[in-house]
Design an enzyme around this catalytic site. Structure first.
Site, PDB file in Angstrom:
ATOM      1  N   ARG B  51      37.225 -20.229  56.940  1.00 43.76           N
ATOM      2  CA  ARG B  51      36.233 -19.190  57.220  1.00 43.76           C
ATOM      3  C   ARG B  51      35.347 -18.971  56.008  1.00 43.76           C
ATOM      4  O   ARG B  51      35.735 -19.260  54.886  1.00 43.76           O
ATOM      5  CB  ARG B  51      36.925 -17.859  57.491  1.00 43.76           C
ATOM      6  CG  ARG B  51      38.025 -17.934  58.487  1.00 43.76           C
ATOM      7  CD  ARG B  51      38.772 -16.609  58.496  1.00 43.76           C
ATOM      8  NE  ARG B  51      40.039 -16.755  59.196  1.00 43.76           N
ATOM      9  CZ  ARG B  51      40.948 -15.797  59.301  1.00 43.76           C
ATOM     10  NH1 ARG B  51      40.727 -14.610  58.736  1.00 43.76           N
ATOM     11  NH2 ARG B  51      42.058 -15.998  59.951  1.00 43.76           N
ATOM     12  N   ASP B  53      33.000 -15.524  54.558  1.00 38.55           N
ATOM     13  CA  ASP B  53      32.766 -14.099  54.827  1.00 38.55           C
ATOM     14  C   ASP B  53      31.302 -13.805  55.143  1.00 38.55           C
ATOM     15  O   ASP B  53      30.427 -14.630  54.881  1.00 38.55           O
ATOM     16  CB  ASP B  53      33.147 -13.276  53.585  1.00 38.55           C
ATOM     17  CG  ASP B  53      34.631 -12.986  53.569  1.00 38.55           C
ATOM     18  OD1 ASP B  53      35.264 -13.039  54.636  1.00 38.55           O
ATOM     19  OD2 ASP B  53      35.145 -12.720  52.468  1.00 38.55           O
ATOM     20  N   TYR B 111      33.163 -24.904  45.776  1.00 39.19           N
ATOM     21  CA  TYR B 111      32.349 -23.708  45.947  1.00 39.19           C
ATOM     22  C   TYR B 111      31.425 -23.578  44.745  1.00 39.19           C
ATOM     23  O   TYR B 111      31.793 -23.965  43.626  1.00 39.19           O
ATOM     24  CB  TYR B 111      33.235 -22.450  45.998  1.00 39.19           C
ATOM     25  CG  TYR B 111      33.864 -22.156  47.340  1.00 39.19           C
ATOM     26  CD1 TYR B 111      33.182 -21.424  48.302  1.00 39.19           C
ATOM     27  CD2 TYR B 111      35.158 -22.592  47.638  1.00 39.19           C
ATOM     28  CE1 TYR B 111      33.763 -21.134  49.530  1.00 39.19           C
ATOM     29  CE2 TYR B 111      35.745 -22.309  48.868  1.00 39.19           C
ATOM     30  CZ  TYR B 111      35.034 -21.571  49.814  1.00 39.19           C
ATOM     31  OH  TYR B 111      35.606 -21.296  51.024  1.00 39.19           O
ATOM     32  N   ARG B 198      35.183 -15.247  44.645  1.00 37.10           N
ATOM     33  CA  ARG B 198      34.443 -14.038  44.282  1.00 37.10           C
ATOM     34  C   ARG B 198      35.208 -13.183  43.274  1.00 37.10           C
ATOM     35  O   ARG B 198      34.601 -12.538  42.406  1.00 37.10           O
ATOM     36  CB  ARG B 198      34.107 -13.231  45.542  1.00 37.10           C
ATOM     37  CG  ARG B 198      33.072 -13.961  46.414  1.00 37.10           C
ATOM     38  CD  ARG B 198      32.977 -13.389  47.812  1.00 37.10           C
ATOM     39  NE  ARG B 198      32.645 -11.978  47.780  1.00 37.10           N
ATOM     40  CZ  ARG B 198      32.668 -11.182  48.854  1.00 37.10           C
ATOM     41  NH1 ARG B 198      33.040 -11.681  50.050  1.00 37.10           N
ATOM     42  NH2 ARG B 198      32.349  -9.929  48.746  1.00 37.10           N
TER      43      ARG B 198
END
Lengths: 246, 246
Positions: B51, B53, B111, B198
């Site tokens: 997933r 966000d 990422y 994050r």
């Protein structure tokens, strides 16, 4: 009353262009609403170097406004940005003589048009560059662009409904930069007519695709007829990059 | 039934994340609606590598789906893009064995987190980079990042509500690249927990600002307590860049 010159930047995607229109979100109306609020409801007018159309972006639009507020020039930037929406930013505010005028004092402008030469869609560029998926001959586009340099009557390269009488303008440079799949065309000149950069780009694309030859340009210029030039390229590739003053 | 692997890209700004949620516009629901339409109402399920966000972007998310339609792999890309909204694009579609699984077969991910180190607002970057206007010590951030390399229990660096049992992950590299005012931090590893990148970024920022020292990192890791690490950096700076398979 003290006058301020301000450089502003906006993502044109969410605006119906620069100029005030009834019931539309425009750059001018958002700016004036914020300034009027700062002046406790006293209307404040903003004058820009020129309009930009719906969807057209600005990296360095210049405006001026008058204000009796006792705010030092360096505090204006923060005060305005704290009230402006995120798609419209003030980059600088400076005190100028009351004789300064953002439009009449402008000596020239730089516009950039960004093309994305790719067959792949890019969700991140969709509002910020015009995707052109067909082959382009950059050399013939550069050749064609040379015919625009100097002083010409650009009647063939502005919207037919352009109201200004004098359609003579001077283009000082047209530069092409290709980086990865982004082609940037930079136009510098003493002024640009309504839709002029977008029609220049649309015509250059027709040269690049082989539909026209570079040598067609002087003929189109000479005929002073909008119907002879190319399509108007879409607004979202266009940026008012900077405005030059003395 | 033939299985297809597809690489997709999306601007996360307009989505309530990847996963289907009732009455929300999510990446999965938009994809499944388009595929279901292509299959004349027959529901098609899409599985992703993981997933993302709300607000998080993807440059190379990977999904798979099954379809009985007789469409060659190279025609799928165009067929899907013609029906998908502009903020969600299919970059490629390939035939894969029916045993392929976008999530279970993923060997690693990259990422990227993009920070804009500037006090000036930028209307064009507001959704695509996290503006950080304070001074940062990049050297101490790089020092701190070394402590994350290798295999660790990242309990302190994932959302407290993370449901997965095993919080051990391996980070292979963390690179910093500063270009103009954009700082890109690239993370490569075998997998990342919920909010992990994050929280890593939020913690690195607290090191860079001097609130913490690089040597705090091994202590925070050892305590396995989310309360000891830094704030969760906002989603709009984060990009799922690519997913690695054998």
């Amino acid at each position: 009353m003290p006058r301020y010159k301000s450089i502003i930047s906006y993502d044109g995607s969410g605006f119906s262009g620069y100029q005030v229109q009834p019931n539309k979100r425009t750059v001018q109306s958002v700016l004036e609403a914020v300034l009027t609020k700062m002046h406790k409801g006293e209307p404040v007018r903003v004058s820009a170097s020129g309009r930009t159309d719906a969807g057209v972006h600005a990296k360095g639009q210049v405006i001026h406004f008058d204000s009796p507020l006792h705010i030092p020039a360096d505090k204006w930037e923060r005060a305005l940005n704290s009230m402006l929406p995120e798609d419209l930013s003030v980059l600088s505010v400076d005190s100028v003589p009351e004789s300064f005028h953002a439009r009449f004092d402008a000596k020239g402008k730089e516009y950039r048009y960004i093309l994305r030469l790719s067959q792949k869609r890019d969700p991140f560029q969709r509002k910020f560059a015009y995707q052109y998926p067909y082959p382009l001959n950059l050399k013939s586009m550069e050749q064609a662009s040379k015919f625009f340099l100097g002083t010409h009557d650009f009647t063939s390269f502005c919207a037919a409904k352009t109201e200004v009488e004098d359609k003579v303008r001077r283009i000082d440079s047209i530069d092409f930069t290709l980086k990865d799949d982004l082609l940037t065309i930079r136009f510098k000149g003493n002024g640009f007519l309504y839709n002029m950069v977008r029609i220049l780009v649309g015509t250059l694309l027709e040269v690049g695709s082989g539909e026209r030859s570079p040598e067609d340009i002087p003929i189109i210029l000479a005929h002073k007829d909008r119907r002879l030039s190319g399509k108007t390229a879409p607004p979202h590739g266009l940026y008012l990059w900077q405005v030059f003053y003395e």
